[in-house]
Scaffold this active site. Structure first.
Site, PDB file in Angstrom:
ATOM      1  CB  SER A  59      -4.133   2.775  -4.482  1.00  0.00           C
ATOM      2  OG  SER A  59      -4.952   3.454  -5.398  1.00  0.00           O
ATOM      3  CE1 TYR A  97       0.373   1.826   4.267  1.00  0.00           C
ATOM      4  CE2 TYR A  97       0.791  -0.522   4.532  1.00  0.00           C
ATOM      5  CZ  TYR A  97       0.873   0.777   5.004  1.00  0.00           C
ATOM      6  OH  TYR A  97       1.474   1.024   6.221  1.00  0.00           O
ATOM      7  CB  CYS A  98       1.473   4.058  -1.694  1.00  0.00           C
ATOM      8  SG  CYS A  98       0.224   4.226  -2.983  1.00  0.00           S
ATOM      9  CE  LYS A  99      -1.770  11.902   0.804  1.00  0.00           C
ATOM     10  NZ  LYS A  99      -2.600  11.772   1.960  1.00  0.00           N
ATOM     11  CG  PHE A 145      -2.082   5.552   5.351  1.00  0.00           C
ATOM     12  CD1 PHE A 145      -1.777   4.642   6.348  1.00  0.00           C
ATOM     13  CD2 PHE A 145      -2.309   6.873   5.713  1.00  0.00           C
ATOM     14  CE1 PHE A 145      -1.690   5.033   7.686  1.00  0.00           C
ATOM     15  CE2 PHE A 145      -2.220   7.277   7.030  1.00  0.00           C
ATOM     16  CZ  PHE A 145      -1.917   6.358   8.021  1.00  0.00           C
TER      17      PHE A 145
END
Length: 126
Positions: free
Chosen positions: A82, A78-80, A107
């Site tokens: 996607s 995951y990231c901030k 996130f």
């Protein structure tokens, strides 16, 4: 000329993206949960059990860590929001990893869904 958005859209068409609700079970079953954000983003808050491997270092970390070399590892990324995660999941597939899932919305979606996060406690200097 392709834009970052074009690359993310293309990557999302080739990866397995899961909802935040599906992510809860996927994380429990995963061998590794990777937070692809930068260290300062990770320190401000991350998912329980996540390992911080910034997107720019992913290929090198995965290739250089014997414990991450098995191509059948169950990986959740995951990231901030996607985008980086979609690109990373696509790259991991290209590297031969067979079971990679990316959390849709990243996130931000996790937090908006009311799920818990962990923050790093900084030492007090008094």
């Amino acid at each position: 000329m392709k834009t970052a958005h074009d690359l993310v859209t293309a990557a999302k068409s080739r990866i397995q993206e899961i909802s935040v609700t599906e992510a809860e079970q996927a994380i429990q079953q995963a061998d590794i949960l990777i937070d692809l954000r930068e260290p300062d983003e990770y320190a401000a808050g991350h998912l329980q059990g996540a390992v911080n491997i910034p997107r720019g270092l992913l290929e090198f970390k995965m290739s250089g860590s014997p414990e991450l070399s098995a191509r059948n590892l169950d990986i959740v990324v995951y990231c901030k929001t996607s985008g980086r995660a979609a690109l990373a999941a696509n790259t991991l597939h290209e590297m031969g990893y067979l079971k990679v899932k990316s959390i849709a919305g990243g996130f931000d979606a996790w937090v908006q869904n009311g799920n818990n996060i962990v923050t790093l406690a900084l030492p007090a200097f008094e």
